[in-house]
Design a protein around this motif. Structure first.
Motif, PDB file in Angstrom:
ATOM      1  N   ALA A  43       0.680  -1.330   0.072  1.00  0.00           N
ATOM      2  CA  ALA A  43      -0.064   0.081  -0.050  1.00  0.00           C
ATOM      3  C   ALA A  43       0.887   1.285   0.095  1.00  0.00           C
ATOM      4  CB  ALA A  43      -0.931   0.000   1.108  1.00  0.00           C
ATOM      5  N   ALA A  44       1.947   1.244   0.855  1.00  0.00           N
ATOM      6  CA  ALA A  44       2.957   2.383   0.984  1.00  0.00           C
ATOM      7  C   ALA A  44       3.729   2.550  -0.533  1.00  0.00           C
ATOM      8  CB  ALA A  44       3.782   2.235   2.048  1.00  0.00           C
ATOM      9  N   VAL A  45       3.924   1.415  -1.096  1.00  0.00           N
ATOM     10  CA  VAL A  45       4.841   1.819  -2.380  1.00  0.00           C
ATOM     11  C   VAL A  45       3.758   2.359  -3.459  1.00  0.00           C
ATOM     12  CG1 VAL A  45       6.021   0.270  -4.052  1.00  0.00           C
ATOM     13  CG2 VAL A  45       6.425   0.082  -2.012  1.00  0.00           C
ATOM     14  N   GLY A  46       2.555   1.572  -3.367  1.00  0.00           N
ATOM     15  CA  GLY A  46       1.582   1.958  -4.377  1.00  0.00           C
ATOM     16  C   GLY A  46       1.156   3.707  -4.295  1.00  0.00           C
ATOM     17  N   LEU A  47       1.449   4.114  -3.011  1.00  0.00           N
ATOM     18  CA  LEU A  47       1.260   5.454  -2.934  1.00  0.00           C
ATOM     19  C   LEU A  47       2.306   6.553  -3.225  1.00  0.00           C
ATOM     20  CD1 LEU A  47      -0.813   5.626   0.347  1.00  0.00           C
ATOM     21  CD2 LEU A  47      -1.878   6.229  -2.189  1.00  0.00           C
TER      22      LEU A  47
ATOM     23  N   PRO B  87       5.071   6.233  -8.630  1.00  0.00           N
ATOM     24  CA  PRO B  87       4.221   6.366 -10.077  1.00  0.00           C
ATOM     25  C   PRO B  87       4.118   5.003 -10.884  1.00  0.00           C
ATOM     26  CG  PRO B  87       6.126   7.445 -10.510  1.00  0.00           C
ATOM     27  CD  PRO B  87       6.334   7.137  -8.966  1.00  0.00           C
ATOM     28  N   PRO B  88       2.734   4.726 -11.396  1.00  0.00           N
ATOM     29  CA  PRO B  88       1.567   5.493 -11.377  1.00  0.00           C
ATOM     30  C   PRO B  88       1.031   5.274 -10.054  1.00  0.00           C
ATOM     31  CG  PRO B  88       1.297   3.477 -12.718  1.00  0.00           C
ATOM     32  CD  PRO B  88       2.837   3.696 -12.418  1.00  0.00           C
TER      33      PRO B  88
ATOM     34  N   LEU C  58       6.566  -2.704  -9.765  1.00  0.00           N
ATOM     35  CA  LEU C  58       7.237  -2.687 -11.039  1.00  0.00           C
ATOM     36  C   LEU C  58       6.835  -3.960 -12.078  1.00  0.00           C
ATOM     37  CD1 LEU C  58      10.787  -1.830  -9.355  1.00  0.00           C
ATOM     38  CD2 LEU C  58       9.335  -0.077 -10.303  1.00  0.00           C
ATOM     39  N   GLY C  59       6.581  -4.826 -11.514  1.00  0.00           N
ATOM     40  CA  GLY C  59       6.316  -5.915 -12.503  1.00  0.00           C
ATOM     41  C   GLY C  59       5.032  -5.944 -13.338  1.00  0.00           C
TER      42      GLY C  59
END
Length: 325
Positions: free
Chosen positions: A116-120, A123-124, A177-178
């Motif tokens: 969740a943290a990486v998603g925020l 980007p995107p 990233l993947g």
């Protein structure tokens, strides 16, 4: 004929889940056995990847699976994902090597928090529904409770916790990233990149990153550690456990990739959460890992929180307002 096709499809999914769960459980068993025998955990992680490479090359060489047809640009795009896979795998092996398998699995239940943290941050931007973020609270709280020992207060294996957390972070980056890269590769039939080949390529790149880590961290003492392990357990037992852990590591991941490709990330995430329960129970019994009341309750809360996060994370979130000229 439609019903028959649906039945075959259902049987295939059931087979994939059983193979995934079984492979993952046996991987954790043999990985722990190998780690207890040989105190060179990055070396074990590296050897496990070699087993997968041999499997992939054999399948491609025998013509049982189409060879990937990748350009230099395709491989370059896969490199960051392979690096993250290397760190995620190595972190997991180290966490289970220096601590209890059950504890490592409890901490790894926190993976949605990192995702969740990486998603925020990366980007995107991926904004989840508010309810999904609320489910992170019981995940963190459950893991925290599991670390509280009756009469002792907070009592954790800091080293195992750190390695498992690094594995979580790397897995979160790998997922972020993947996603687009693997979708693009799978979408081009000329590249022969189905779920199995995607994992096979990532496994090879992960190995290439793992080798220098072994050289710099364990090579100076590897000969001594190997002699100790052989003297105490025998070379055959050490090699057998490493080989079996590598085999089951590759197999469970390949079946997990295939299952996800058939049902999507949400269902796969839900079943991945349920899988942790099996591993925690099995490892506790086989390796006599103590499960106190707080550990049981905390892990249950964390796993249920992860389950709820998986179900709510794909709902509709409030989209950020776009600027107009």
């Amino acid at each position: 004929m439609a019903p028959a096709k649906e039945k075959v499809s259902t049987l295939r999914l059931v087979f994939l889940v059983i193979a995934w769960y079984g492979g993952n459980t046996f991987y954790n068993i043999y990985n722990k056995k190998a780690s207890k025998m040989l105190h060179a955990h990055w070396t074990i992680a590296c050897a496990q990847l070699v087993v997968g490479i041999v499997w992939s090359l054999s399948m491609w060489g025998a013509g049982l699976r189409k060879k990937p047809n990748l350009t230099g640009a395709d491989i370059t795009a896969c490199i960051p994902i392979g690096l993250c896979a290397c760190i995620a795998h190595g972190g997991s092996v180290l966490a289970m090597g220096v601590g209890a398998v059950s504890f490592a699995q409890i901490v790894k239940a926190c993976e949605p928090v990192f995702a969740a943290a990486v998603g925020l941050l990366l980007p995107p931007i991926d904004v989840k529904p508010v309810l999904a973020y609320a489910m992170l609270i019981p995940i963190v709280g459950g893991v925290g409770l599991a670390c509280v020992k009756e009469g002792k207060g907070i009592d954790i294996n800091v080293e195992a916790f750190a390695y498992a957390s690094v594995a979580n972070l790397a897995a979160a980056f790998k997922g972020k990233l993947g996603g687009s890269v693997t979708k693009s590769l799978k979408g081009d039939p000329s590249k022969n990149m189905d779920a199995a080949n995607v994992y096979g390529i990532m496994n090879i790149i992960s190995f290439l990153f793992t080798v220098p880590i072994v050289v710099f961290t364990e090579l100076p003492t590897l000969s001594e550690e190997w002699e100790k392990a052989c003297a105490e357990h025998g070379a055959q037992a050490v090699l057998t456990n490493i080989a079996l852990s590598g085999f089951f590591f590759y197999i469970y991941n390949e079946f997990a990739f295939a299952f996800t490709a058939n049902v999507g990330a949400v269902t796969s995430s839900v079943l991945n959460t349920a899988k942790r329960v099996i591993i925690i129970v099995v490892s506790s019994v086989l390796f006599n890992e103590a499960m106190e009341r707080n550990t049981v309750i905390g892990s249950a809360i964390a796993i249920l929180g992860t389950f709820a996060y998986s179900l709510t994370s794909k709902g509709k979130a409030v989209a950020p307002k776009s600027k107009t000229a």
